[in-house]
Design a protein around this motif. Structure first.
Motif, PDB file in Angstrom:
ATOM      1  N   THR A   1       0.547  -1.715  -0.031  1.00 27.26           N
ATOM      2  CA  THR A   1      -0.330   0.246   0.135  1.00 27.26           C
ATOM      3  C   THR A   1       0.788   1.348   0.133  1.00 27.26           C
ATOM      4  O   THR A   1       0.603   2.141  -0.731  1.00 27.26           O
ATOM      5  N   SER A   2       1.770   1.142   0.796  1.00 25.95           N
ATOM      6  CA  SER A   2       2.796   2.410   1.143  1.00 25.95           C
ATOM      7  C   SER A   2       3.385   2.661  -0.245  1.00 25.95           C
ATOM      8  O   SER A   2       4.217   3.857  -0.268  1.00 25.95           O
ATOM      9  N   THR A   3       3.736   1.510  -1.062  1.00 26.01           N
ATOM     10  CA  THR A   3       4.328   1.665  -2.287  1.00 26.01           C
ATOM     11  C   THR A   3       3.736   2.821  -3.089  1.00 26.01           C
ATOM     12  O   THR A   3       4.781   3.095  -4.029  1.00 26.01           O
ATOM     13  N   LYS A   4       2.667   2.195  -2.970  1.00 25.90           N
ATOM     14  CA  LYS A   4       1.437   2.801  -3.790  1.00 25.90           C
ATOM     15  C   LYS A   4       1.599   3.990  -3.763  1.00 25.90           C
ATOM     16  O   LYS A   4       1.630   4.929  -4.751  1.00 25.90           O
ATOM     17  N   THR A   5       1.027   4.611  -2.702  1.00 25.03           N
ATOM     18  CA  THR A   5       1.068   5.947  -2.305  1.00 25.03           C
ATOM     19  C   THR A   5       2.290   6.992  -2.700  1.00 25.03           C
ATOM     20  O   THR A   5       2.535   7.090  -2.982  1.00 25.03           O
TER      21      THR A   5
ATOM     22  N   ALA B   1       4.972  10.768  -5.197  1.00 30.02           N
ATOM     23  CA  ALA B   1       6.811  10.791  -6.272  1.00 30.02           C
ATOM     24  C   ALA B   1       6.781  11.050  -7.813  1.00 30.02           C
ATOM     25  O   ALA B   1       6.556  12.607  -8.488  1.00 30.02           O
ATOM     26  N   ASP B   2       5.871  10.369  -8.232  1.00 31.78           N
ATOM     27  CA  ASP B   2       5.387  10.398 -10.124  1.00 31.78           C
ATOM     28  C   ASP B   2       4.092  12.214 -10.083  1.00 31.78           C
ATOM     29  O   ASP B   2       5.139  12.584 -10.622  1.00 31.78           O
ATOM     30  N   THR B   3       3.407  13.055  -8.929  1.00 30.07           N
ATOM     31  CA  THR B   3       2.761  13.888  -8.879  1.00 30.07           C
ATOM     32  C   THR B   3       4.232  14.996  -8.651  1.00 30.07           C
ATOM     33  O   THR B   3       3.982  15.889  -9.556  1.00 30.07           O
TER      34      THR B   3
END
Lengths: 110, 309
Positions: free
Chosen positions: A87-91, A96-98
């Protein structure tokens, strides 16, 4: 920008990531984080994070007796920890992409 | 689950203790959960890095602050004044890890239940000391008799229950409860002073103390024992067989059976037997002659021995 401020927000994720590869004891985790490039990480921060993640039920722990040195308490991910890491990796990736897009856009606008 | 190495390294033990002290405001249960294996962790650090711990990790206070943030603990409510803290830290560094200090500090929490009992008693006793000027020992009555005992018992029970709950909750000492406890400690002082002054006043008034030395015998005001009474009639003639009674009709028969110089005086077993309050009493006075032999002298000179005209 002070990296220790940034580190606070992602230390949970960093510790989970380090332990996902291999179980580790407290100081071992510190060393692996520093080796990975997070050189400013504090010992107390890592210890506190390990204890908090353990209390939250994301980690298992076991003591490994040592002949020459002290007994070592190893931490490892359990199912809950692995789910948290996912979950945290997705977040983090989304964030980071944003940020990357934002910074890229600013640079274009500038 | 502490490793045996933790207790053998005084540097690690001292560092860990100072970290714990810096986090003293954290609820006990939570703190234990967080610091459960702090010593083990510090031993690892100490074994893998050269130099003193505080050089590697910073001061225990800084370490505690970082730990507090990382573990998501609340910030301390108030930071102690820096000047005072300097003195306090110096005292702690000098004496904080002394074996005796550590022993006492570990031992003191064991006494908390005793304090809960004392503060309950003290609250009631202090009220009594202030309003009545005296303290009932062991249970204050507030001048209400058994009702007061019930009040005292209830106060103690409530105090212990509150103490047990606070300890179970592991909540840190709030200012309010701190002041309340100090107030109750003052009550204890007041109550103890009340008890002590009662003790002292008892000692100052020996009239309340009686010395039981058995039945008293007749003596003169100067302490000379009265061993016999010799009545005379108004015309100067010696009387015999005079019966003496006191104002209540009780026979006066408590003559001293020792003379001033230690001679034994016993009523003579006479025939016919005389009442014990008949005077003059026929007696055998046992004295000693110059050779140390016992000499019995009969008093008064036996009437039977005198030739009857």
């Amino acid at each position: 920008m002070d990296t220790t401020q940034l580190l606070k927000g992602v230390l949970d994720l960093a510790v989970l990531a380090v332990l996902d590869g291999e179980d580790g004891y407290g100081y071992d985790v510190v060393r692996r984080l520093r080796a990975a490039g997070l050189e400013d990480v504090g010992d107390a921060s890592v210890y506190g994070t390990l204890r908090r993640l353990y209390a939250a039920g994301h980690l298992t722990s076991y003591v490994v007796p040592s002949v020459e040195g002290p007994h070592r308490k190893y931490y490892g991910l359990n199912a809950s920890g692995r789910a948290e890491l996912t979950t945290s990796t997705k977040t983090w990736t989304g964030f980071a992409d944003t940020m990357a897009a934002l910074l890229a856009g600013e640079q274009v606008a500038a | 689950m502490s490793a045996p190495t933790t207790s053998t390294d005084p540097e690690v033990a001292a560092y860990a203790r100072q970290v714990r002290e810096a986090l003293a405001d954290v609820p006990a249960a939570r703190l234990e959960e967080l610091l459960e294996d702090l010593e083990e962790h510090l031993v690892e650090v100490a074994s893998e890095t050269p130099g003193p711990l505080h050089e590697r990790l910073g001061s225990p206070a800084d370490y505690a602050a970082e730990l507090r943030r990382a573990a998501g603990l609340p910030e301390p409510a108030a930071v102690a004044g820096q000047g005072r803290r300097g003195v306090r830290e110096r005292v702690q560094e000098r004496w904080g890890d002394h074996a005796a200090v550590v022993a006492v500090r570990d031992f003191l929490p064991e006494l908390r239940p005793a304090w809960w009992v004392i503060r309950g008693w003290a609250a009631v006793a202090a009220v009594e000391a202030v309003f009545l000027g005296q303290v009932g020992v062991p249970l204050p009555t507030l001048g209400l008799g058994p009702v007061g005992w019930v009040v005292t018992g209830a106060a103690i029970a409530w105090s212990v229950r509150t103490g047990l709950r606070a300890r179970a909750a592991g909540a840190p000492l709030t200012h309010a409860s701190g002041f309340l406890n100090v107030g109750l400690a003052l009550c204890a002082v007041v109550a103890v002073i009340g008890v002590a002054s009662q003790r002292t006043s008892t000692e100052y008034y020996p009239a309340e103390v009686s010395y039981d030395s058995g039945p008293t015998t007749l003596t003169h005001e100067d302490g000379t024992p009265i061993t016999n009474i010799v009545p005379y009639g108004p015309d100067g003639t010696p009387l015999t067989g005079v019966l003496l009674y006191d104002q209540d009709g009780r026979p006066i028969d408590n003559l001293s059976d020792w003379t001033g110089d230690g001679t034994v005086v016993e009523p003579q077993v006479s025939v016919p037997a005389q009442p014990a309050n008949a005077y003059p009493q026929a007696q055998v006075v046992t004295g000693y002659d110059e050779y140390g032999n016992e000499v019995d002298e009969v008093f008064p000179a036996p009437a039977t021995a005198a030739p009857t005209p």
